[in-house]
Design an enzyme around this catalytic site. Structure first.
Site, PDB file in Angstrom:
ATOM      1  N   CYS A 116       1.132   4.995   2.666  1.00  0.00           N
ATOM      2  CA  CYS A 116       1.045   5.116   4.117  1.00  0.00           C
ATOM      3  C   CYS A 116       1.727   3.927   4.799  1.00  0.00           C
ATOM      4  O   CYS A 116       2.939   3.803   4.723  1.00  0.00           O
ATOM      5  CB  CYS A 116      -0.409   5.322   4.544  1.00  0.00           C
ATOM      6  SG  CYS A 116      -0.559   5.988   6.208  1.00  0.00           S
ATOM      7  N   HIS A 218      -2.178   9.867   1.369  1.00  0.00           N
ATOM      8  CA  HIS A 218      -3.152   8.958   0.740  1.00  0.00           C
ATOM      9  C   HIS A 218      -3.623   9.539  -0.589  1.00  0.00           C
ATOM     10  O   HIS A 218      -4.722  10.113  -0.667  1.00  0.00           O
ATOM     11  CB  HIS A 218      -4.345   8.725   1.673  1.00  0.00           C
ATOM     12  CG  HIS A 218      -4.074   7.732   2.756  1.00  0.00           C
ATOM     13  ND1 HIS A 218      -4.163   6.372   2.559  1.00  0.00           N
ATOM     14  CD2 HIS A 218      -3.679   7.895   4.037  1.00  0.00           C
ATOM     15  CE1 HIS A 218      -3.848   5.733   3.681  1.00  0.00           C
ATOM     16  NE2 HIS A 218      -3.551   6.646   4.585  1.00  0.00           N
ATOM     17  N   GLU A 220      -4.856   8.077  -3.042  1.00  0.00           N
ATOM     18  CA  GLU A 220      -6.105   7.452  -3.534  1.00  0.00           C
ATOM     19  C   GLU A 220      -7.343   8.157  -2.990  1.00  0.00           C
ATOM     20  O   GLU A 220      -8.375   8.187  -3.659  1.00  0.00           O
ATOM     21  CB  GLU A 220      -6.110   5.945  -3.191  1.00  0.00           C
ATOM     22  CG  GLU A 220      -6.567   5.561  -1.790  1.00  0.00           C
ATOM     23  CD  GLU A 220      -5.569   5.921  -0.679  1.00  0.00           C
ATOM     24  OE1 GLU A 220      -4.492   6.463  -0.981  1.00  0.00           O
ATOM     25  OE2 GLU A 220      -5.907   5.673   0.502  1.00  0.00           O
TER      26      GLU A 220
END
Ligand code: MN
Length: 248
Positions: A116, A218, A220
């Protein structure tokens, strides 16, 4: 004991806006980063925001790889622009820390994953620019600030063939999206590795002599909730970050 790659996560600063300590700064990363790295074969360590170039060199020398986490907008003067009214909070001290880390990592040949803002910082650090706000600057852009749970995918991206990402993913995947800014001019020596169907750049990769990849979504937040595609992505990144003894 077999050593796992030691992955530094660039930290961020959270300014408390209420409670008992208004104005207090806290060093933080979202725990999803730590969980994803540790779930996918790495050991995570947090790098606090600091200005000393020499200290950052010393820290990066100890690491096998670097993850740049998401965060605030990047100050537009860093890519030569004046702020539009849609520009949100920015914290130049953090931006300069990211840019310094990126250049040190490139020079020390440490693999980098930018997520990001981390990808946007990568683009800016090496000479690219950003859309300050997709809604006003990019015609017919989709909704890139999703109103849905963070691990929920909300739009598609096409993966460009012959990239590192094409080794991690099929040609089209669905990703989450929490950004109002995006890469505009891609930095020299970088290539686009994924695009949303509205044309927004969703991933870039360095074509020079180090492994650096940035993604606009994202992974993660998805990997830590069990998304296998995103876990594979982290696993393959972490495989690129072998501890020194093993790579010899
Ligand atoms: Mn998006």
């Amino acid at each position: 004991m077999k050593k796992k790659p030691l992955i530094g996560i660039a930290g961020n600063i959270l300014i408390m806006d209420g409670g008992k300590f208004p104005g207090m700064k806290r060093t933080y990363v979202n725990h999803d980063y730590v969980e994803s790295i540790e779930l996918c074969g790495g050991n995570a360590i947090i790098i606090p925001v600091k200005a000393s170039h020499d200290e950052l060199v010393r820290l990066l020398e100890l690491l096998d790889g670097l993850v740049l986490s998401g965060g605030y907008d990047i100050a537009p003067d860093l890519y030569g622009e004046e702020p539009l009214p849609q520009q949100e909070f920015n914290y130049p001290e953090v931006d300069l820390f990211y840019i310094d880390l990126l250049k040190i990592a490139r020079d020390l040949k440490k693999p980098v994953l930018g997520i990001c803002k981390g990808m946007q910082a990568m683009n800016v650090a090496f000479g690219g620019s950003l859309f300050q706000d997709l809604k006003v600057q990019k015609e017919k852009a989709f909704k890139h600030s999703q109103d849905a749970l963070r691990y929920q995918a909300s739009h598609k991206v096409e993966i460009i063939s012959k990239t590192f990402l094409s080794k991690c993913f099929p040609s089209e995947i669905r990703v989450n999206s929490f950004h109002h800014q995006a890469v505009k001019d891609v930095a020299p020596d970088f290539q686009v590795a994924a695009v949303a169907l509205d044309g927004v750049v969703e991933a870039i990769e360095y074509t020079g002599d180090n492994f650096m990849v940035g993604v606009q979504w994202h992974p993660e937040m998805m990997a830590s909730f069990g998304n296998k595609q995103m876990q594979t992505f982290f696993e393959l990144f972490i495989k690129k970050c072998k501890p020194e003894e093993e790579s010899k």
